[in-house]
Design an enzyme around this catalytic site. Sequence first.
Site, short mmCIF file in Angstrom:
data_model
loop_
_atom_site.label_atom_id
_atom_site.label_comp_id
_atom_site.label_asym_id
_atom_site.label_seq_id
_atom_site.Cartn_x
_atom_site.Cartn_y
_atom_site.Cartn_z
N PRO A 277 0.85 -1.20 0.00
CA PRO A 277 0.00 0.00 0.00
C PRO A 277 0.89 1.25 0.00
O PRO A 277 1.48 1.60 1.01
CB PRO A 277 -0.82 -0.14 1.29
N ASP A 453 5.80 2.25 2.40
CA ASP A 453 4.89 1.13 2.64
C ASP A 453 4.04 1.50 3.87
O ASP A 453 4.54 1.53 4.99
CB ASP A 453 5.73 -0.13 2.90
N HIS A 454 2.77 1.75 3.61
CA HIS A 454 1.92 2.26 4.69
C HIS A 454 1.63 1.22 5.77
O HIS A 454 1.11 1.52 6.83
CB HIS A 454 0.61 2.79 4.09
N ARG A 455 1.98 -0.04 5.50
CA ARG A 455 1.82 -1.06 6.56
C ARG A 455 2.85 -0.84 7.66
O ARG A 455 2.63 -1.22 8.80
CB ARG A 455 2.02 -2.46 5.97
N ILE A 457 4.93 2.27 7.77
CA ILE A 457 5.17 3.69 8.06
C ILE A 457 3.86 4.47 8.03
O ILE A 457 3.10 4.38 7.06
CB ILE A 457 6.18 4.25 7.04
#
Length: 481
Positions: A277, A453-455, A457
């Site tokens: 993501p 990577d929004h998982r 950060i």
Amino acid sequence: MADPKEARVPDIGGYDDVPVIEVLVAVGDVVKQDQGLVTLESDKATMEVPAPFAGTVRALQVKLGDKLSEGSVVALIEPAGDAAADAKPAAASETTAAPATAPTPPPTKPTAETGERVEPVAASKQPDNITRQSIAAAPSTATRAALDDKPGIDAEALPPRSPPVAFDAEGLMPGKVPFASPAVRLFARELGVDLLQLQGTGPNGRLLKEDVQQYVKRSLSGGGAPAAGVAHAGGGLNLLPWPNVDFSKFGETEVKALTRIQKISGANLARNWAMIPHVTQHDDADITDLEALRVALNKENEKAGLKLTMLAFIMKASVSALQKYPNFNASLDAAGENLTLKKYFNIGFAADTPNGLVVPVVRDVDKKGVLQIAKETSELAAKARDGKLGPAEMSGGCFSISSLGGIGGTSFTPIVNAPEVAILGVSKSAMKPVWDGKQFAPRLVLPLSLSYDHRVIDGAAAARFTAYLAQLLGDMRRAML
Ligand code: CAO
């Protein structure tokens, strides 16, 4: 105690030297009749070698990677109870009873240990019908050869030899058939897991038992962040097929094959884009003073033939930001559960080459000065353009930088270079009027685009990281703090 008997590879459709990709049992295991002993994988299909009778595995004659053909001994199995009784007469009757019954084998013929070979079984409750059908050709090629040689046996009376059927699932449904061994398929079926929802982590993307276990584990724990490599039920991409258009109907065309590098980097980019993501945080760095320093240093080093690039400063500043925000210098594991924090600082940079995009890596940037970093990037970029980069020069990166500053643009969205968790995009610096509190002043502004990577950060962390990086580039003395 009955004597151990050989379990051999049955007729596998004429394949020879098929590698063992899984050993499914260990010495001492009690196995049921037809239980898989090892999995073989040809270039078309995977197939299990079944136990010819129930019993206890007394010895394994093969190991991973061994190449087997019809008749190879896989294991020595001590027949259990009734199986022992069944096995002996069958073995003893090989030269007499077997030929008499062989010409008209029943549709599901019982396992019979012949002493030379183990006949496969086409039983109804097979774990993988596809594989078992191809294994259970009746009678087998070797059996027929043996029968053909027997006096008094009319070869013509034997059922016609049918050619072995290789199941080419990939050919029938390209990209749709999960690549998994029968044991894994059975395991998934027992747990009600749709293999199409999984992505394999084994060699060549093969689905492993662990992939199924991880999937179930995540489903039971109520979801959470989707694992890299695992899509949730109902969350599979389920994409439409790629449009297949005959462009020549509309005008002249020319087909040009992608280069090897384009194919490799394309597959990586597609996976990373689909599975991570992405969010991109944009910011500006005021590099007016830094550019003045760079120009001055380049003048000083002119005679030495050394050229300091903005990229070298950006790499150095990035390391300071990574040291301040360690989660950016990390990798998420395939299960999406653990983050590995790296205590070293290897920085990759995207290099545009005639054959496609490559990402050479400068090692231990924290321990090097900008002159050294500039020297190494220019050497690596030259090697990249000449197609001479070795795998070691493209591995071990922690964080990547994609600089399009020498070309143009105001911002873009770089794709995270998995398993890294962030990548910095750099666009072309430009003189802009910047309000200094009293007036507009002409400043050299460098656009930064950090994809992450929004998982791993959060947006706030990404904004802090980028703002800090911009601050460092605005005043590199801060990198010493
Ligand atoms: N703003 C303005 N000018 C810049 C700049 C920036 N951010 N970055 C570089 N420049 C200037 C340089 O100063 C240089 O100018 P001079 O020749 O006048 O000194 C010129 O642009 C060319 O620089 P460069 O691109 O050759 O050198 P570099 O160190 O900045 O970059 C490399 C090296 C390997 C990163 C670059 O050659 C390259 O391949 N870039 C493309 C990366 C890429 O394709 N990214 C996309 C990946 S996703 O598809």
